[in-house]
Design a protein around this motif. Structure first.
Motif, short mmCIF file in Angstrom:
data_model
loop_
_atom_site.label_atom_id
_atom_site.label_comp_id
_atom_site.label_asym_id
_atom_site.label_seq_id
_atom_site.Cartn_x
_atom_site.Cartn_y
_atom_site.Cartn_z
N GLN A 1 -40.26 -22.83 37.65
CA GLN A 1 -40.57 -21.49 38.13
C GLN A 1 -40.20 -20.44 37.07
O GLN A 1 -40.96 -19.50 36.82
CB GLN A 1 -39.82 -21.21 39.43
N MET A 2 -39.05 -20.62 36.44
CA MET A 2 -38.64 -19.69 35.38
C MET A 2 -39.63 -19.70 34.23
O MET A 2 -40.01 -18.63 33.71
CB MET A 2 -37.25 -20.07 34.84
N HIS B 1 -46.76 -22.16 30.71
CA HIS B 1 -47.33 -23.03 31.74
C HIS B 1 -47.59 -24.45 31.27
O HIS B 1 -47.93 -25.30 32.08
CB HIS B 1 -48.64 -22.42 32.26
N LYS C 1 -36.84 -25.07 39.94
CA LYS C 1 -36.37 -23.73 39.55
C LYS C 1 -36.65 -23.48 38.07
O LYS C 1 -37.11 -22.40 37.69
CB LYS C 1 -34.88 -23.57 39.84
N SER D 1 -37.59 -12.26 31.73
CA SER D 1 -38.14 -12.17 33.08
C SER D 1 -37.22 -12.79 34.14
O SER D 1 -37.43 -12.59 35.33
CB SER D 1 -39.52 -12.84 33.15
N TRP D 2 -36.24 -13.54 33.71
CA TRP D 2 -35.33 -14.23 34.64
C TRP D 2 -33.92 -14.09 34.07
O TRP D 2 -33.44 -14.96 33.35
CB TRP D 2 -35.71 -15.69 34.77
N GLN E 1 -42.91 -18.01 35.28
CA GLN E 1 -42.75 -16.55 35.37
C GLN E 1 -42.76 -15.91 33.98
O GLN E 1 -43.18 -14.78 33.82
CB GLN E 1 -41.47 -16.21 36.12
N ALA E 2 -42.31 -16.67 32.99
CA ALA E 2 -42.28 -16.18 31.61
C ALA E 2 -43.60 -16.44 30.88
O ALA E 2 -43.72 -16.16 29.69
CB ALA E 2 -41.13 -16.82 30.85
#
Length: 88
Positions: free
Chosen positions: A15-16, A23, A12, A43-44, A19-20
């Motif tokens: 993933q956060m 990487h 998780k 974004s989260w 998404q932001a």
């Protein structure tokens, strides 16, 4: 992003970060934990401070609980400054 890039982060959290737009651990280093956390929060919305502690721990080679115990105030003050600077 693969698990090897962020070995101390669960799926998780990874993933956060992805998404932001974070990487790689190098990108996290460039931003620093506080700015990266602000970017993730944009974004989260549900990102908790535990993620901030984990990011700082990843950058300093410490467990997130140690960061939370010893660096909490410094990070919260820095977070407040960055959020004010960015207009939250």
């Amino acid at each position: 992003m693969n698990h090897a890039d962020f070995p101390n982060f669960g799926p998780k959290s990874q993933q956060m970060l992805a998404q932001a737009g974070i990487h790689t651990i190098e990108r996290l280093r460039e931003l620093g934990a506080v700015r990266a956390f602000v970017q993730v929060k944009r974004s989260w919305k549900g990102a908790s401070l535990n993620l901030l502690w984990a990011m700082e721990g990843a950058l300093s080679g410490r467990h997130w609980l140690e960061v939370a115990k010893h660096d909490r105030l410094r990070l919260l003050l820095e977070l407040e400054d960055v959020e004010n600077e960015c207009g939250k």
